[in-house]
Design an enzyme around this catalytic site. Sequence first.
Site, PDB file in Angstrom:
ATOM      1  N   LYS A 175      -0.131  -3.826  -8.086  1.00  0.00           N
ATOM      2  CA  LYS A 175       1.322  -3.720  -8.027  1.00  0.00           C
ATOM      3  C   LYS A 175       1.875  -4.259  -9.339  1.00  0.00           C
ATOM      4  O   LYS A 175       1.634  -5.405  -9.703  1.00  0.00           O
ATOM      5  CB  LYS A 175       1.876  -4.508  -6.843  1.00  0.00           C
ATOM      6  CG  LYS A 175       3.397  -4.360  -6.686  1.00  0.00           C
ATOM      7  CD  LYS A 175       3.938  -5.231  -5.563  1.00  0.00           C
ATOM      8  CE  LYS A 175       3.522  -4.688  -4.220  1.00  0.00           C
ATOM      9  NZ  LYS A 175       4.178  -5.427  -3.121  1.00  0.00           N
ATOM     10  N   THR A 216       2.874   0.912  -7.700  1.00  0.00           N
ATOM     11  CA  THR A 216       1.553   0.542  -7.203  1.00  0.00           C
ATOM     12  C   THR A 216       0.534   1.611  -7.573  1.00  0.00           C
ATOM     13  O   THR A 216       0.772   2.812  -7.369  1.00  0.00           O
ATOM     14  CB  THR A 216       1.566   0.347  -5.672  1.00  0.00           C
ATOM     15  OG1 THR A 216       2.564  -0.633  -5.344  1.00  0.00           O
ATOM     16  CG2 THR A 216       0.226  -0.138  -5.160  1.00  0.00           C
ATOM     17  N   LEU A 245      -0.149   5.245  -6.376  1.00  0.00           N
ATOM     18  CA  LEU A 245      -0.009   5.206  -4.916  1.00  0.00           C
ATOM     19  C   LEU A 245       1.441   5.269  -4.438  1.00  0.00           C
ATOM     20  O   LEU A 245       1.725   5.807  -3.374  1.00  0.00           O
ATOM     21  CB  LEU A 245      -0.662   3.922  -4.365  1.00  0.00           C
ATOM     22  CG  LEU A 245      -2.169   3.787  -4.556  1.00  0.00           C
ATOM     23  CD1 LEU A 245      -2.644   2.438  -4.043  1.00  0.00           C
ATOM     24  CD2 LEU A 245      -2.904   4.916  -3.836  1.00  0.00           C
ATOM     25  N   GLY A 246       2.328   4.673  -5.206  1.00  0.00           N
ATOM     26  CA  GLY A 246       3.724   4.675  -4.773  1.00  0.00           C
ATOM     27  C   GLY A 246       4.608   3.952  -5.752  1.00  0.00           C
ATOM     28  O   GLY A 246       4.146   3.284  -6.684  1.00  0.00           O
ATOM     29  N   GLY A 293       8.389   1.655  -5.860  1.00  0.00           N
ATOM     30  CA  GLY A 293       9.528   1.048  -5.196  1.00  0.00           C
ATOM     31  C   GLY A 293      10.722   1.000  -6.128  1.00  0.00           C
ATOM     32  O   GLY A 293      10.781   1.731  -7.134  1.00  0.00           O
ATOM     33  N   ASP A 350       9.150  -8.103   6.648  1.00  0.00           N
ATOM     34  CA  ASP A 350       9.271  -6.646   6.521  1.00  0.00           C
ATOM     35  C   ASP A 350       8.182  -5.941   7.321  1.00  0.00           C
ATOM     36  O   ASP A 350       7.488  -5.052   6.810  1.00  0.00           O
ATOM     37  CB  ASP A 350       9.216  -6.234   5.051  1.00  0.00           C
ATOM     38  CG  ASP A 350       9.814  -4.848   4.805  1.00  0.00           C
ATOM     39  OD1 ASP A 350      10.578  -4.368   5.671  1.00  0.00           O
ATOM     40  OD2 ASP A 350       9.519  -4.244   3.755  1.00  0.00           O
TER      41      ASP A 350
END
Length: 450
Positions: free
Chosen positions: A42, A27, A19-20, A22, A143
């Site tokens: 995560k 993730t 998904l992504g 960082g 955030d």
Amino acid sequence: MKHQIGDIIGDRFRITEKLGEGNVTTTFAAIDEAQDQTVAIKSLSFSDVKDWKTLELFEREAKTLKQLDHPQIPNYVDYLQIDTPNGDRELCIVQELAEGKSLHQLKCEGWQPSEAEVKSIAEEVLNVLSYIHNLKPPIIHRDIKPHNIIRQKNGKIVLVDFDAIQDRLLGGTTIVGTYGYMAPEQYQGRAQPTSDLYGLGATVLYLLTGKDTAQFFQEKSKIDVSSEISLSPTFANWLEGMLEPAIKNRFNNAQDALEAMQASYEVARPFNSDITLKRTKNSLDIVIPPTGITLLNLMKIGMVILISFVSFPFVVKAILIAIDGAVILALLILFFPGLFFLNGIHFVAQRINWHFRKIILSFNHNNFILQEEWRILGFKYTKYQEGKTSNLKYIKNTEEYYFNYNNNIIKNNSLMLNNGMQVFYLATCRSYLERKWLKEQINDFISNIN
């Protein structure tokens, strides 16, 4: 440890998609084969960690998510510690997957939300913030930004990515957040629950303009929302309250900010005006106090009364002549003095009506009520009128002309409220700015209903 599609984590979770990624975390989407549900994992590897603060934040996120229970926060599923064959250790937070698109992704795809849509999103996020801020101890997200707010296909809003959260009791001075969405105090490592309100305000600004706060010219770091965006006055005032640089000038908490949208709040009025206006999502209440008689008006009324009494003997004489049978002569004598006398009475009555009248005007989605009240020398008279709010056509400034006692034209500035069958006059003898302000507020409320 780099996972591939199809890998099994913790003997239970099969990875289906990345998904992504960082700075130090990755993730994945996965299938929980034990519960047959889609989850988000995560992952953090010790080998990628450069300082212990990163581990502390990750473990704090897992601990916090485990205690959260809100329909707009993805459910906590599990927390894994996995020792890898190469001697590394991997930490995994497993949550229910919030399917949908982030607000940032939607904007990038060309989405242009209306003011009403943005308000609805803000209300939903405020509900979540009110929940986490009222926990014992309070939780600060730190955030809030468009990337961390998911809009699902059914329109439901979900708040994600709690990796920056701060437990208020533990405190901490780490600078965490995203430039353009961080409140000023966050740059000093002093996040407060109201810092999340600033982040939400910056998110709302982005949804309406496509720009974050850093892209706006800011004098003394305060954004003048009204000059940047065309919004209803009440929503512009609310957004400016969210984006106040100083904590003391912001809303006290998420609940106060929520009530400012859903419940009653007073809208800023023109300087020195004594008119009060309170507006909610479903109602509008206006109180216009009597202006009272000024010295100039008192002098005018005195002059009119004096002229009227000068003509009064002629009126009495004409009546006596008419009693004696000389009606035509009486009418000739009565014409001009009578005209002066009647105009004088009309002028005085008109000024009493204008300057001693209190107006209470209430609207809701169905009806409106206009209450007029006069108090003079201890006497009180009240008049009620009502109608359907849906029948109201408009309200506008109008100028009506009257002939006064010496046939000079005088002008009466008012607001005219029209419901198609009746006309109601408001704010007579009030300033132009007051009439303009009332007109904008009433028209905005009527247009939102109709």
